[in-house]
Design a protein around this motif. Structure first.
Motif, mmCIF file in Angstrom:
data_model
loop_
_atom_site.group_PDB
_atom_site.id
_atom_site.type_symbol
_atom_site.label_atom_id
_atom_site.label_comp_id
_atom_site.label_asym_id
_atom_site.label_seq_id
_atom_site.Cartn_x
_atom_site.Cartn_y
_atom_site.Cartn_z
ATOM 1 N N SER A 285 -0.621 7.861 0.004
ATOM 2 C CA SER A 285 -0.497 6.603 0.729
ATOM 3 C C SER A 285 -0.475 6.848 2.232
ATOM 4 O O SER A 285 -0.414 7.988 2.693
ATOM 5 N N ALA A 286 -0.517 5.759 2.996
ATOM 6 C CA ALA A 286 -0.480 5.868 4.457
ATOM 7 C C ALA A 286 0.806 6.530 4.925
ATOM 8 O O ALA A 286 0.847 7.181 5.975
ATOM 9 N N ALA A 287 1.883 6.379 4.136
ATOM 10 C CA ALA A 287 3.176 6.975 4.483
ATOM 11 C C ALA A 287 3.259 8.444 4.091
ATOM 12 O O ALA A 287 4.271 9.105 4.343
ATOM 13 N N GLY A 288 2.197 8.964 3.460
ATOM 14 C CA GLY A 288 2.174 10.369 3.074
ATOM 15 C C GLY A 288 2.697 10.652 1.686
ATOM 16 O O GLY A 288 2.750 11.810 1.261
ATOM 17 N N GLN A 289 3.091 9.643 0.958
ATOM 18 C CA GLN A 289 3.609 9.828 -0.392
ATOM 19 C C GLN A 289 2.455 9.963 -1.385
ATOM 20 O O GLN A 289 1.457 9.262 -1.282
ATOM 21 N N ILE A 290 2.604 10.857 -2.337
ATOM 22 C CA ILE A 290 1.577 11.075 -3.360
ATOM 23 C C ILE A 290 2.084 10.552 -4.697
ATOM 24 O O ILE A 290 3.209 10.854 -5.117
ATOM 25 N N GLN A 291 1.261 9.762 -5.347
ATOM 26 C CA GLN A 291 1.616 9.271 -6.661
ATOM 27 C C GLN A 291 0.438 9.419 -7.603
ATOM 28 O O GLN A 291 -0.716 9.454 -7.178
ATOM 29 N N GLU A 292 0.722 9.523 -8.871
ATOM 30 C CA GLU A 292 -0.316 9.594 -9.889
ATOM 31 C C GLU A 292 -0.567 8.201 -10.439
ATOM 32 O O GLU A 292 0.366 7.493 -10.817
ATOM 33 N N VAL A 293 -1.829 7.817 -10.446
ATOM 34 C CA VAL A 293 -2.215 6.491 -10.951
ATOM 35 C C VAL A 293 -3.093 6.690 -12.178
ATOM 36 O O VAL A 293 -4.194 7.244 -12.087
#
Length: 524
Positions: A285-293
């Motif tokens: 994300s723009a905030a640098g957080q990584i998530q699995e979708v």
């Protein structure tokens, strides 16, 4: 719960796929876009009330589906005349049965197509026309060389047509190739034509030849005597009043309104796959957080080299090596706002400020680096904040990290102004202000490891729920309409449960028509 289709990229291909899924209603599209706006290279960039069309986008396709799709999003303005399309030997009328009042703003205009070549400090019609101006500008000696070299190429063609140079010399002869193709093409791609695949020529300019130019001249002569009031989209095209981004913004609105999702400033870090299927996307994300979708299907328009590099588990080494070395050409547009241009008897200007009538002008001159000049006023008057200003776009083909790419904006603007003055098109004192837009990976290139691209395609196609579409997604120099058609076919394949992608890859392969032929296709 509806199946989820993850779509990488909110350009024409990605948004077309999203809207088609919304219209069908059986699946939910979720779009991830790296930037903070939609449209990809078909976006509209605004600078102090002036709008820029990156690369120039004429809205014309020989596909009825595409033409109707566009008109459904942005109907033709009520104050525009009916237009007649000519293709496949048939005439079809684009009428104004769904016309919208001009003041509504969400409309298409009918625009006159004017493109010319600037060479020897003179203007040549594009496509090259066998008229008095062309013959006079070239001169008798050069014309004789062109004629003899074309005859020689016809009688003794190059047998092993491996490169673009082979293709062009066989098609036009050595002299015409060196006059109108070689320098400009090498300016665009940054490598000799002898290193570019002949496949590029076959795809982009397969319908152009000297014989066709003669036939076109004869047909044009007859049409000039025709008193019909309708015009042909060979000479006219549709164009959104506020530039191409206006259409894709409206598409994005309809996708969101229909229940789809569009997430901006999201970087795709990679795709996780297992047993021949993609299972999830790693999204930063723009905030640098990584998530699995997790996703049931994935439609990708991202650059192939980036897609392959992020695969988990990694792609086979041979696939990674080819994909990592796939070449691209990057792009800079310098917007210059000027009060007037220099007078030129050949410019055909009918304005006091000497603005030429062209949509864009191909700069064939060898002593400058600018490749093309757009006159945004002629795409749509509403792209320019003031009627007494001329809004120009100077287009440079470059490589990310090279001397032009790294030049500070103020120096790049000054460099562009210097080149236009050198071409006798403007005076420095008439330049009011400017801006710079850089676009990486604008043109997937047909040299380097591209010859081995089938290895990459075969492996990616083996992931049965992954569909590659669009220009960068397929590493193919598609136009906007072709990218849309690949997205349409991908959606149909998903909805029909098909895992074979051959029909998607067939788009723009057997198509004998191209909206912009020859040089006009080089930098679109």
């Amino acid at each position: 719960m509806k199946p989820v289709v993850a779509i990488i990229g909110a350009g024409p291909a990605g948004l077309t796929a999203a809207l088609e899924l919304i219209r069908d209603g059986r699946m939910t599209p979720i779009v991830f876009e790296t930037s903070n706006q939609v449209g990809g290279i078909s976006r509209t960039v605004e600078y102090k009330g002036n709008r820029m069309d990156i690369g120039g986008h004429r809205f014309f396709s020989k596909s009825d589906w595409v033409m109707n799709w566009w008109r459904d999003i942005l109907p033709i303005a009520a104050d525009e005349s009916a237009v007649e399309i000519v293709y496949h030997g048939q005439r079809r009328t684009v009428d104004t049965d769904r016309a919208t009042p001009a003041e509504d703003g969400l409309t298409m205009l009918v625009r006159k197509r004017v493109s010319r070549i600037y060479f020897l400090r003179k203007y040549f019609d594009y496509p090259i026309t066998l008229n008095r101006t062309t013959l006079t500008n070239l001169g008798a000696v050069r014309l004789l060389r062109i004629g003899f070299s074309y005859l020689w190429a016809t009688l003794f063609p190059r047998r092993n047509m491996r490169s673009l140079e082979d293709f062009l010399v066989n098609r036009f002869g050595e002299e015409l190739y060196r006059t109108f193709f070689k320098d400009y093409t090498e300016k665009v791609w940054g490598v000799p034509c002898s290193q570019i695949s002949a496949e590029w020529g076959a795809q982009r300019i397969k319908g152009v030849s000297v014989i066709e130019a003669i036939k076109h001249a004869l047909r044009k002569g007859r049409s000039n005597r025709d008193t019909a009031t309708k015009t042909s989209l060979i000479d006219h095209f549709l164009y959104p009043r506020l530039g191409p981004g206006q259409l894709w913004q409206e598409v994005a609105r309809r996708v969101s309104e229909g229940g789809g999702e569009i997430h901006f400033s999201c970087q795709i870090e990679g795709l996780q796959h297992q047993s021949g299927k993609v299972k999830a996307l790693r999204v930063r994300s723009a905030a640098g957080q990584i998530q699995e979708v997790e996703a049931d299907y994935v439609i990708s328009t991202m650059a192939v080299k980036d897609l392959v590099s992020g695969m988990q588990p990694p792609a086979p080494s041979a696939v990674r090596e080819i994909a990592d070395a796939l070449p691209y050409r990057d792009f800079i547009t310098v917007g210059l706002l000027v009060s007037r241009m220099r007078a030129n008897p050949q410019s055909l200007s009918n304005r006091a400020d000497n603005m030429p009538p062209d949509n864009w002008i191909y700069i064939q001159e060898r002593d400058v680096r600018v490749g093309r000049l757009q006159v945004f006023n002629n795409w749509s008057p509403d792209l320019v904040e003031r009627e007494d200003r001329i809004w120009l776009g100077l287009e440079y083909f470059c490589q990310e990290g090279d001397d032009l790419w790294t030049l500070p904006d103020d120096k790049m603007i000054a460099f562009a102004a210097d080149e236009l003055a050198k071409l006798d098109m403007i005076d420095h004192t008439d330049v009011l202000e400017g801006t710079v837009v850089r676009v990486p990976k604008t043109y997937p290139a047909y040299f380097g490891t591209y010859a081995d691209f089938p290895v990459v395609r075969q492996w990616l196609d083996g992931l049965e729920n992954l569909y590659l579409v669009g220009r960068n997604g397929m590493h193919r120099y598609n136009n906007q309409d072709h990218s849309m058609l690949t997205a349409k076919l991908a959606v149909e394949a998903i909805l029909d449960g098909k895992v074979d992608k051959a029909q998607i890859w067939a788009v723009n392969i057997d198509d004998d028509y191209h909206e912009e032929r020859g040089k006009a296709s080089i930098g679109k």
